[in-house]
Motif scaffolding. Structure first.
Motif, mmCIF file in Angstrom:
data_model
loop_
_atom_site.group_PDB
_atom_site.id
_atom_site.type_symbol
_atom_site.label_atom_id
_atom_site.label_comp_id
_atom_site.label_asym_id
_atom_site.label_seq_id
_atom_site.Cartn_x
_atom_site.Cartn_y
_atom_site.Cartn_z
ATOM 1 N N LEU A 264 31.938 -52.414 -37.607
ATOM 2 C CA LEU A 264 31.191 -51.189 -37.597
ATOM 3 C C LEU A 264 29.734 -51.355 -36.835
ATOM 4 O O LEU A 264 29.472 -50.506 -35.934
ATOM 5 N N VAL A 265 28.896 -52.568 -36.902
ATOM 6 C CA VAL A 265 27.645 -52.834 -36.260
ATOM 7 C C VAL A 265 28.085 -52.819 -34.964
ATOM 8 O O VAL A 265 27.276 -52.442 -34.102
ATOM 9 N N LEU A 266 29.338 -53.862 -34.635
ATOM 10 C CA LEU A 266 29.503 -54.222 -33.309
ATOM 11 C C LEU A 266 29.768 -52.845 -32.601
ATOM 12 O O LEU A 266 29.449 -52.766 -31.402
ATOM 13 N N ALA A 267 30.344 -51.814 -33.138
ATOM 14 C CA ALA A 267 30.913 -50.580 -32.551
ATOM 15 C C ALA A 267 29.723 -49.891 -32.143
ATOM 16 O O ALA A 267 29.498 -49.351 -31.022
ATOM 17 N N ILE A 268 28.597 -49.876 -33.244
ATOM 18 C CA ILE A 268 27.535 -48.993 -32.721
ATOM 19 C C ILE A 268 26.735 -49.633 -31.698
ATOM 20 O O ILE A 268 26.225 -48.857 -30.729
ATOM 21 N N LEU A 269 26.552 -50.958 -31.754
ATOM 22 C CA LEU A 269 25.751 -51.661 -30.656
ATOM 23 C C LEU A 269 26.352 -51.297 -29.074
ATOM 24 O O LEU A 269 25.719 -51.077 -28.352
ATOM 25 N N LEU A 270 27.723 -51.483 -29.143
ATOM 26 C CA LEU A 270 28.300 -51.269 -27.845
ATOM 27 C C LEU A 270 28.589 -49.900 -27.444
ATOM 28 O O LEU A 270 28.237 -49.721 -26.413
ATOM 29 N N SER A 271 28.490 -48.834 -28.418
ATOM 30 C CA SER A 271 28.226 -47.473 -28.196
ATOM 31 C C SER A 271 26.841 -47.041 -27.596
ATOM 32 O O SER A 271 26.840 -46.421 -26.568
ATOM 33 N N LEU A 272 25.954 -47.707 -28.222
ATOM 34 C CA LEU A 272 24.425 -47.502 -27.781
ATOM 35 C C LEU A 272 24.195 -48.028 -26.111
ATOM 36 O O LEU A 272 23.688 -47.571 -25.469
ATOM 37 N N GLY A 273 24.876 -49.222 -25.904
ATOM 38 C CA GLY A 273 24.823 -49.751 -24.848
ATOM 39 C C GLY A 273 25.498 -48.906 -23.487
ATOM 40 O O GLY A 273 25.054 -48.704 -22.534
ATOM 41 N N THR A 274 26.650 -48.352 -24.066
ATOM 42 C CA THR A 274 27.340 -47.350 -23.055
ATOM 43 C C THR A 274 26.664 -46.281 -22.928
ATOM 44 O O THR A 274 26.814 -45.717 -21.831
ATOM 45 N N TRP A 275 26.112 -45.911 -23.880
ATOM 46 C CA TRP A 275 25.335 -44.556 -23.739
ATOM 47 C C TRP A 275 24.193 -44.580 -22.558
ATOM 48 O O TRP A 275 23.797 -43.810 -22.058
ATOM 49 N N GLN A 276 23.461 -45.861 -22.830
ATOM 50 C CA GLN A 276 22.367 -46.130 -21.930
ATOM 51 C C GLN A 276 22.725 -46.218 -20.466
ATOM 52 O O GLN A 276 22.141 -45.712 -19.619
ATOM 53 N N MET A 277 24.062 -46.820 -20.240
ATOM 54 C CA MET A 277 24.575 -46.888 -19.088
ATOM 55 C C MET A 277 24.897 -45.459 -18.511
ATOM 56 O O MET A 277 24.608 -45.228 -17.301
ATOM 57 N N GLN A 278 25.299 -44.446 -19.214
ATOM 58 C CA GLN A 278 25.398 -43.184 -18.999
ATOM 59 C C GLN A 278 24.132 -42.531 -18.442
ATOM 60 O O GLN A 278 24.119 -41.702 -17.704
ATOM 61 N N ARG A 279 23.279 -42.658 -19.369
ATOM 62 C CA ARG A 279 21.926 -42.206 -19.156
ATOM 63 C C ARG A 279 21.443 -42.898 -17.790
ATOM 64 O O ARG A 279 20.760 -42.194 -16.978
ATOM 65 N N LEU A 280 21.698 -44.175 -17.514
ATOM 66 C CA LEU A 280 21.081 -44.652 -16.439
ATOM 67 C C LEU A 280 21.764 -43.913 -15.017
ATOM 68 O O LEU A 280 21.229 -43.726 -13.907
ATOM 69 N N ALA A 281 23.118 -43.441 -14.972
ATOM 70 C CA ALA A 281 23.821 -43.066 -13.772
ATOM 71 C C ALA A 281 23.055 -41.550 -13.994
ATOM 72 O O ALA A 281 22.965 -41.259 -12.630
ATOM 73 N N TRP A 282 23.021 -40.835 -15.070
ATOM 74 C CA TRP A 282 22.216 -39.432 -14.911
ATOM 75 C C TRP A 282 20.957 -39.764 -14.298
ATOM 76 O O TRP A 282 20.529 -38.780 -13.513
ATOM 77 N N LYS A 283 20.033 -40.797 -14.722
ATOM 78 C CA LYS A 283 18.779 -40.796 -14.049
ATOM 79 C C LYS A 283 18.766 -41.075 -12.713
ATOM 80 O O LYS A 283 17.796 -40.753 -11.920
ATOM 81 N N GLN A 284 19.468 -41.985 -12.312
ATOM 82 C CA GLN A 284 19.671 -42.210 -10.753
ATOM 83 C C GLN A 284 19.957 -40.990 -9.965
ATOM 84 O O GLN A 284 19.458 -40.717 -8.920
#
Length: 254
Positions: free
Chosen positions: A31-51
């Motif tokens: 569960l913790v691993l899934a949360i960490l990976l989802s947070l990282g993926t969300w930040q990558m999506q935010r990175l694409a949006w910000k760029q």
């Protein structure tokens, strides 16, 4: 029951408890691993949006200014008017200027938002620029209180739908100090009727004030973009969790 049999039963019971603990630990770690990976993926999506946002801003900023009517038409049709270069003409009503607390080059002060009265009787609140804290009073900067019809060039800026954060102080209308850009409050506190108000701001450039103050061209384009750093942090924590978990289960098996 003979002693050897009791010993075997006890060992089986202990093994069952260990298996249950191991299963529960594995479930929590997953569960913790899934949360960490989802947070990282969300930040990558935010990175694409910000760029993309930064690219769009740069492209808009490089475009030639258009008439105010063009930006208004774009706004009514639901288009994105943020940072669109615009040109407009009107007369500043300096007695109705509103002051937004801000900093500029490390100095505290205010952005001066002054209603510009258009030929049709409507008003646009123009961010004319920055004045130091001790020059809030318009009487201390008479040279910048230009009269008569003025041509203003700058960037269209969207209004806020509400207070951006509970951490932001409330606007102090009595002292004419704004901490967030509430267009409706700026207008109502100066007696401008809603039907007379253009529903967005304009940030004036540094060529729109021959009087020196306020200092124009205060629009900031360097938006923070730390999403890649955040993504690497979350993914790094996920990798560390995998490593620690592997060691734990390896030792448990032994």
């Amino acid at each position: 029951m003979p002693a050897p049999a009791r010993s075997i039963v006890a060992e089986v019971a202990r093994g069952g408890r260990r298996s249950a603990r191991t299963a529960l630990t594995a479930a929590v770690l997953l569960l913790v691993l899934a949360i960490l990976l989802s947070l990282g993926t969300w930040q990558m999506q935010r990175l694409a949006w910000k760029q993309k946002l930064l690219t769009d801003i740069a492209e808009r900023h490089a475009q030639p200014p258009v008439d105010l009517a063009v930006v208004e038409s774009m706004w009514r049709s639901g288009g994105d008017i943020e940072y669109r270069p615009v040109m407009l003409n009107g007369t500043f009503e300096h007695d109705k200027e509103r002051h937004f607390f801000a900093t500029w080059n490390g100095q505290s002060g205010y952005h001066v938002y002054t209603p510009l009265r258009l030929a049709d009787g409507r008003y646009v609140f123009v961010n004319r620029g920055f004045v130091p804290y001790d020059m809030k009073d318009p009487k201390s900067r008479n040279a910048g209180e230009v009269g008569g019809e003025q041509q203003v060039s700058g960037l269209a800026r969207v209004r806020l739908d509400g207070k951006p954060s509970s951490l932001v102080p409330d606007n102090d209308l009595a002292k004419n100090v704004f901490y967030w850009k509430d267009l409706d409050a700026m207008a109502s506190s100066t007696g401008i009727a809603p039907e007379k108000l253009v529903p967005f701001f304009v940030d004036a450039d540094n060529a729109s004030n021959p009087g020196g103050l306020p200092i124009g061209g205060v629009t900031q384009f360097d938006l923070p973009n730390n999403h890649l750093q955040y993504a690497l942090t979350w993914y790094g924590l996920a990798a560390a969790l995998l490593g620690v978990s592997g060691i734990y289960f390896w030792r448990a098996r032994r």
